[in-house]
Structures are given as C-alpha cells and as structure tokens.
Design an enzyme around this catalytic site. Sequence first.
Site, PDB file in Angstrom:
ATOM      1  N   THR A 365       0.830  -1.163  -0.010  1.00  0.00           N
ATOM      2  CA  THR A 365       0.079   0.067  -0.139  1.00  0.00           C
ATOM      3  C   THR A 365       0.898   1.314  -0.058  1.00  0.00           C
ATOM      4  OG1 THR A 365      -1.926  -0.874   1.279  1.00  0.00           O
ATOM      5  CG2 THR A 365      -1.784   1.443   1.242  1.00  0.00           C
ATOM      6  N   SER A 436     -11.030  -2.260   4.820  1.00  0.00           N
ATOM      7  CA  SER A 436      -9.750  -1.683   4.466  1.00  0.00           C
ATOM      8  C   SER A 436      -9.330  -1.183   6.058  1.00  0.00           C
ATOM      9  CB  SER A 436      -9.738  -0.627   3.790  1.00  0.00           C
ATOM     10  OG  SER A 436      -8.500  -0.040   3.564  1.00  0.00           O
ATOM     11  N   GLY A 458      -0.845  -2.722   5.602  1.00  0.00           N
ATOM     12  CA  GLY A 458      -1.796  -3.520   6.020  1.00  0.00           C
ATOM     13  C   GLY A 458      -2.532  -3.253   7.404  1.00  0.00           C
TER      14      GLY A 458
HETATM   15  N1  GLY Z   1      -5.347  -3.710   1.397  1.00  0.00           N
HETATM   16  C1  GLY Z   1      -4.999  -3.054   2.702  1.00  0.00           C
HETATM   17  C2  GLY Z   1      -6.131  -2.389   3.298  1.00  0.00           C
HETATM   18  O1  GLY Z   1      -6.670  -1.925   2.680  1.00  0.00           O
HETATM   19  O2  GLY Z   1      -5.978  -2.384   4.432  1.00  0.00           O
END
Ligand code: GLY
Length: 555
Positions: A365, A436, A458
Amino acid sequence: MKKIVISFLLLSSFIWAQNFQVGKNGAVASASKQASDVGIEVLKNGGNAVDAAIAVGFALAVVYPPAGNIGGGGFMLICSPEGEVTAIDFREKASRSARRDMYLDESGNPVDGWSTEGALAVGVPGSVAGYEYALQHYGSMKWNELLAPAIKLAEDGFPVSYYIHEGLRDHQKLMRRFPASVEMFYQNDSVPDIGDTLRFSDLAVTLKRIAKQGAGEFYRGRTAKRLVKAVRDNGGIIDLWDLQHYEVKERKPIRFTYRGYDIFSMPLPSSGGICLAQILKVVEQFPLAEYGFQALQSIRIITEAERRAYANRAHYLGDPDFISVPVDYLLSDELIRAMAKSIDLTKATPSCEVDHAPLPKSEETTHFSVVDKDGWAVAVTTTLNSAYGSGFVAGKTGILLNNEMDDFSIKTGMPNMYGLVGAEANAIQPQKRMLSSMTPTIVCRNDSLMWVLGTPGGGTIITTVVQVLINMIDYNMTLVQAVDAPRFHHQWLPDVIFAEKYSFSPDLIDLLQAKGYTIRKRSSIGDVNAIAVDRDNKYYIAVPDKRRQSAASVY
Ligand code: GLY
C-alpha cells in the site's frame, strides 16, 4: 582514501534524499522522489493540492509498482483552506459474480493463493474513477495535464531503486506465472538491476488513452474490454458490467478530538478512522506523557487499546452500503469508558487461545500527502493490497491488478494475509467493498492545519498512525522524531505484540513478558509520508519515512 570520501558522499546523499524538506509554497511526501517532484511541478504550474495529488497518484502507478496503481483503489481525504474536510472512497469492489464461498474448497477450507494470486483475486479497480471524481469536484487543472508526467515516466523510463529491485526479485515466482507480467517487469527475462532503466510502453499507451478520453475509457472503453478479456481468460470473474457500474463515493470523514486536537480520518469501508478514534480515545484516559515514551505502562495501555479496537473491527466493521454498523455506539463515550475500564493495570488481557499465522513481510500500500500555498491539504492512501497485488498484468494494457479480494473475510474467523480476522460484517457479497485499514488522516488545532499523514502496512496502518500522533501529542516529539521512532503493533489476534527489531530493549521485553505479553520481532512497520505545518503557518515540513525509499519535494 578517495574511495572512502566518495562512498561517504554517496551514502550521505542517499540519506539526505530521504530526509525531511522544508518549503514555503507547497510540499509533497510520497514513496518515490520522482513522484514527489511531479507533485511539486503541478503546484508550481498553478495547480492546487488536489491536482498535485492526482498527478502523484498516476506517477506512482509507474515509478512505484508495488503499490502505486491504476489497477487498485484507495481513499483520499481533502481539507479545504476553510477547514472543510471530505473523504473520497475509491475502494475496489467485489464483482457482481462474486460469491461468499468462492475461495473455499469443497470441505469449506480456504484454498491457498485463490484470494491473493492471479486474476481470481482481483477486485474491481477504483483509482482512475477516484482521481477523476477528485479533479471534477476539487481540482482546477485539466485531466490530460495531470496524466502527462506519468506518461512521460512510463515512456522514458525511471531508474530501478534498491527497494524496487528487491521487490521484483522477491515476487518473481508469482509474477513469472503470467506472461504479461514477465514482459512488463522482467524485460530481458531477468530481474532489473539497481540503476537499470525500467520502461512501461504498454502502460504508457493505456495512460494516453485515459488522458485523452477520461476515466470512461478505463471503465467502458478499449481499456475496459482488454482488461476484462485478460482477467476472464485467466480464471477471473470481473466483467464489463462490473467496470461500467463502478461508483466513487464521497463520504463524511470520522471526526474526533484527542487532547485538544481535531482529527479527521477515513470512514467505512475503511476501518482506519473508527479504530484510530477508539484507540486514541481509550489511551486519552491515561497519562501517557507522565508514563513516558517506551515506558512499560505506556506500551501496555496502547497495546490493550489496540487489542480491544481490533476485536471490535473484526466483529462489527464492513461496507456500510451493505451492513448496518453501529458507528455512533463504537465511538460513544460510554463504550470508550468501558473499554478503558476493562484494562487490567497489572497484567495482559489474553485475546484468546487460538494461535494464528504470523504477519507476512510483503504487506504493501502507499500513502502520500500534499499541501499547497493556499491551504488545501490532501492525504491519499492507495493500494494493490500486498506488494505487486495479484502479480497479474492484464495483457497488453500494462495494468498490474490488485488482490484486494483477500481483504474480505473469506471465512469467518480465518485470518487473511495480514493475520486479520473478520466475520459476517465483512463476508464477500456481490458488489460489496472489502474492509480496509487505510488511514489517511488530517489533524487541525484551533481551526489551523497541523499535520497530514498516513502509511502503508496492512493491519499495522492504524497503529502506525496512532503512534506517530501519540509521539507528537503526548511525548512532544517533532514530526521527524515521531516518524523515525520505533514502532510496535497489536491487532487482537494473534495475541502478540509485533515489535520492530530494535524497538524494545531486552529489559523492557522482560518486563512485558512478566506482565503476560508475548513479543515477536519483525521487519519494519509502515512507511509514513507526512507533512507538518509550521505553527505560524509559514513553512511546510515534508517528512518521508526512512524505512523504505520515500522522499519529499517542496518549493
Ligand atoms: N489492502 C490493505 C487495506 O486496505 O487495508
């Protein structure tokens, strides 16, 4: 001797390149120096922070392929010069053909890789629609002007950094399964070396079409058709209807105060804002400043607040367009007081007896922050989910697609790739957005902008933002110190404190263990890109994290 001097100069320029920058007219902090420079050029050309953020987002789709994207999604928080804050949700969605049990085998067990690798793991991307929405409602420049720098970077190429080299080396097993991914990233069939030039000619052609025809080209035009064909030829389920019906949502941010600061963060379908508020409101009941930074009691209180917030996350949170979430209750004084009161001041509260998988090291991310001279501030967190997403490039489009479907709870109580568990609220449903943790955040005090921040990582995203804020507000650190400071993380399950390698001293570890905590050392946590506004509003201090390859630009 000459060699030593040259090495020193190279090393110091490398460190300097990642260090904070101070500007008077605008600032950008992102995961890549080239992308931050793109943002500053837009500001210099008269664009506002929203324009710059869009150009940075497209540039990152080229120069930061582990997480920058047009094949993923994200969230954007925008603060106007008058202090109005709004949240733009361009999170990926499940296809209309998605099914609750689509990643389970006949015995009801998750099949390794189905929700994380290749075309079946892909959620309907939202980034291109999100950027167009932001431009139409809050930007000032022309769409094609904002895509031009990304097209140039894709055509001319950019030098491979150590971080990109390492990532492409570590992800080649997955990506080599897909011929278009090999063609894009392993030109000459080898891992690009540090300093090599990486060019993405197919992506440049796609970006040019989008620049000319707008986001509709991605969702309804030739790009859409090519993307769908590639996905479906490789076992995926996204169809043209899914792309045509993708919708950006503008939402009301989560807003709360922490020790006198006004904090704005992302609402559902990100858990970021709610969990950030719960954790900070619980720790606000305790005198962290008196305990001190890295003091046993501080770490215990923060850990216990995190544990409780993540337990609520697993149970309650999901896409608010599909389920009813008791947000007011979750942020109520009554619940916060009860959460704080349940903390035993003498020992750890065990989460449960079940031991879950450890966190993987490939969590990705990316976050970028932009501020302009007129006082617009933008915080964007965007993602393909794990590094390089599904590893799947959609044929000749040059678009690397996400593996966001793994952010759903694919089976109640089973951990996803971040070890996060979920339940009914985050179960897969057609057209639903997956929960998320992304936490783009803007902080004001007495109606003045103070900080813009966020991070990848994450499940650790929320707790990283928590710690940077506590470091500044409770421990009186500067933003640079707060971002540099070592980090730890607790997410309810597994019941361990994950700590960066040198964050806890052996004595502190002994003390925590004596109180019933299990500590697990892990690689670095997060990659914050933040901007502070000097108290007299005279300077912008852009602070990139040193943990990866982030860099700031200012003017
Ligand atoms: N894909 C990581 C999140 O959206 O938290």
